[in-house]
Design a protein around this motif. Structure first.
Motif, short mmCIF file in Angstrom:
data_model
loop_
_atom_site.label_atom_id
_atom_site.label_comp_id
_atom_site.label_asym_id
_atom_site.label_seq_id
_atom_site.Cartn_x
_atom_site.Cartn_y
_atom_site.Cartn_z
N LYS A 190 15.71 86.76 55.17
CA LYS A 190 15.22 87.71 56.18
C LYS A 190 14.80 86.96 57.45
CE LYS A 190 13.65 91.28 52.95
NZ LYS A 190 12.51 92.08 52.46
N ALA A 191 14.21 85.79 57.28
CA ALA A 191 13.80 84.99 58.44
C ALA A 191 15.02 84.55 59.24
CB ALA A 191 12.99 83.78 57.98
N ILE A 192 16.06 84.10 58.56
CA ILE A 192 17.29 83.65 59.24
C ILE A 192 17.93 84.82 59.98
CG2 ILE A 192 19.62 82.77 58.87
CD1 ILE A 192 18.44 81.22 56.44
N ASN A 193 18.08 85.92 59.30
CA ASN A 193 18.70 87.09 59.92
C ASN A 193 17.86 87.67 61.05
OD1 ASN A 193 20.95 87.07 58.20
ND2 ASN A 193 19.87 88.21 56.62
N MET A 214 15.20 76.99 52.68
CA MET A 214 15.89 77.85 51.71
C MET A 214 16.88 77.03 50.88
SD MET A 214 18.25 81.24 52.30
CE MET A 214 19.62 80.30 53.00
N CYS A 215 17.59 76.12 51.53
CA CYS A 215 18.58 75.31 50.80
C CYS A 215 17.91 74.35 49.83
CB CYS A 215 19.46 74.56 51.80
SG CYS A 215 20.56 75.65 52.72
N VAL A 216 16.74 73.85 50.19
CA VAL A 216 15.99 73.00 49.27
C VAL A 216 15.59 73.79 48.03
CG1 VAL A 216 13.83 71.73 48.96
CG2 VAL A 216 15.16 71.43 51.06
N VAL A 217 15.12 75.02 48.23
CA VAL A 217 14.74 75.86 47.09
C VAL A 217 15.96 76.21 46.25
CG1 VAL A 217 13.76 78.09 46.41
CG2 VAL A 217 12.73 76.80 48.29
N GLU A 266 27.20 76.47 51.28
CA GLU A 266 27.83 77.55 52.06
C GLU A 266 26.88 78.08 53.13
OE1 GLU A 266 30.61 80.09 53.50
OE2 GLU A 266 30.89 78.46 52.05
N ALA A 267 25.59 78.18 52.79
CA ALA A 267 24.61 78.69 53.75
C ALA A 267 24.50 77.76 54.95
CB ALA A 267 23.25 78.84 53.07
N ILE A 268 24.44 76.45 54.70
CA ILE A 268 24.35 75.51 55.82
C ILE A 268 25.60 75.58 56.69
CG2 ILE A 268 24.31 73.06 56.44
CD1 ILE A 268 22.44 72.55 54.14
N LEU A 294 19.57 68.96 58.88
CA LEU A 294 20.48 69.76 58.06
C LEU A 294 21.56 68.89 57.44
CD1 LEU A 294 20.87 72.94 60.30
CD2 LEU A 294 19.75 72.82 58.06
N ASP A 295 22.03 67.90 58.18
CA ASP A 295 23.02 66.97 57.63
C ASP A 295 22.47 66.24 56.42
OD1 ASP A 295 25.13 67.51 59.31
OD2 ASP A 295 24.68 65.91 60.73
N ASN A 296 21.22 65.82 56.50
CA ASN A 296 20.60 65.10 55.38
C ASN A 296 20.48 65.99 54.15
OD1 ASN A 296 20.33 62.75 56.91
ND2 ASN A 296 18.30 63.32 57.64
N VAL A 297 20.11 67.25 54.36
CA VAL A 297 20.03 68.20 53.25
C VAL A 297 21.42 68.44 52.67
CG1 VAL A 297 19.47 70.58 52.58
CG2 VAL A 297 17.96 69.33 54.13
N LEU A 298 22.41 68.61 53.56
CA LEU A 298 23.78 68.86 53.13
C LEU A 298 24.32 67.68 52.33
CD1 LEU A 298 26.31 70.60 53.13
CD2 LEU A 298 26.89 69.65 55.39
N LEU A 299 24.05 66.47 52.78
CA LEU A 299 24.52 65.29 52.07
C LEU A 299 23.93 65.24 50.66
CD1 LEU A 299 26.16 62.67 52.24
CD2 LEU A 299 24.11 61.54 53.11
N ASP A 300 22.66 65.57 50.53
CA ASP A 300 22.01 65.59 49.22
C ASP A 300 22.65 66.64 48.32
OD1 ASP A 300 20.00 64.59 47.47
OD2 ASP A 300 18.82 66.38 47.84
N LEU A 301 22.98 67.80 48.88
CA LEU A 301 23.63 68.86 48.11
C LEU A 301 25.03 68.45 47.65
CD1 LEU A 301 22.59 71.88 50.37
CD2 LEU A 301 21.74 71.43 48.05
#
Length: 288
Positions: free
Chosen positions: A48-51, A63-66, A78-80, A95-102
């Motif tokens: 809801k916050a993003i939208n 959100m992606c961490v959760v 996909e969200a990122i 965001l790149d760092n989070v994406l790399l971890d994912l």
């Protein structure tokens, strides 16, 4: 007096639980995440916050961490990829760092390699350091300074590890050697020795491990490092005779010539950071 006390209690609550103040969807998401311990509800509020455009930078990352904690890794990736365009330029590196971890978590090695190459390009072009020799980073709530040399070596080290996961030990070797030239440490040295062992270059590997054991690299005294050295030496001593070593190739645009590729990345020499002036071509190394 009562109103002041309630205000102080409310402020103390936000400090203790590290929840931002306010009543928007992002605040509710953080409350669900940190106070109610309800990650599913937190994700709903993060969406809801993003939208709704409410602290989108933080909402998407959190959100992606959760989602990762709930093993919804593919959904987080996909969200990122879908919503990072809504975020500010300042949030892209985080965001790149989070994406790399994912990507690591779900074993998408090719995507990791592509992202790490992109990060090197961004460092070189000054997008990460803004043409400065250092930047301020944050980890576990603490700020610290990172040099372009350290960041470049870190990214190269991650790239070497990704190549190891693909079984391309020659490519990993070349990348690790470059990382060691920039900012050597014992972890990368052990990984380099492992790559050489996989290519049946045992004497070279043993020489590197002996240097780690003698304390010639940063972090050599760490108990985990010394345990790993012992394990690798044992593996060396029981090595089999290898007639064919799989996965050894340099059929890659990146490792065939990092300096050449870096030159192509650069919009102009004026933006070239000093660290890259010190990097020689991989072809020269391979010719030695």
């Amino acid at each position: 007096m009562e109103m002041m006390k309630n205000k102080e209690n409310k402020e103390l609550f936000h400090v203790v639980h590290k929840v931002p103040s306010g009543d928007g969807p992002y605040v509710r998401a953080k409350h669900a995440q940190l106070v109610e311990k309800d990650p599913e509800a937190a994700i709903v509020w993060f969406w809801k916050a993003i939208n709704g455009g409410d602290r989108v930078d933080s909402a998407l990352k959190d959100m992606c961490v959760v989602m990762k904690q709930l093993h919804r890794t593919e959904e987080a990736i996909e969200a990122i990829n879908s919503f990072r365009s809504l975020c500010s330029q300042q949030a892209q590196e985080s965001l790149d760092n989070v994406l790399l971890d994912l990507l690591k978590k779900c074993g998408k090695v090719d995507e990791q390699i592509a992202l790490l190459k992109q990060k090197l390009r961004q460092i070189y072009q000054g997008q990460v350091f803004n043409g400065k020799p250092t930047k301020t980073a944050r980890s576990h709530g603490k700020k610290f300074q990172v040099s372009v040399r350290q960041e470049t070596a870190r990214v190269l080290g991650n790239l070497g590890w990704a190549y190891m996961q693909k079984g391309n030990f020659m490519a990993a070797e070349v990348v690790y050697k470059k990382a060691q030239m920039i900012d050597a440490d014992s972890n990368k040295a052990c990984n380099l020795a492992h790559c050489l062992m996989k290519q049946a270059r045992y004497d070279e590997a043993r020489n590197i491990l002996e240097n780690v054991w003698r304390g010639n690299y940063a972090g050599s005294d760490d108990p985990k490092t010394r345990n790993r050295v012992e394990e690798l030496v044992l593996e060396l001593d029981s090595r089999p005779f290898l007639q064919n070593v799989p996965g050894l190739n340099l059929d890659d645009d990146f490792v065939n010539g990092l300096e050449q590729l870096i030159n192509e990345w650069a919009p102009s020499r004026s933006r070239r950071l000093p660290i890259f002036e010190e990097i020689s071509t991989f072809k020269d190394q391979l010719a030695c």
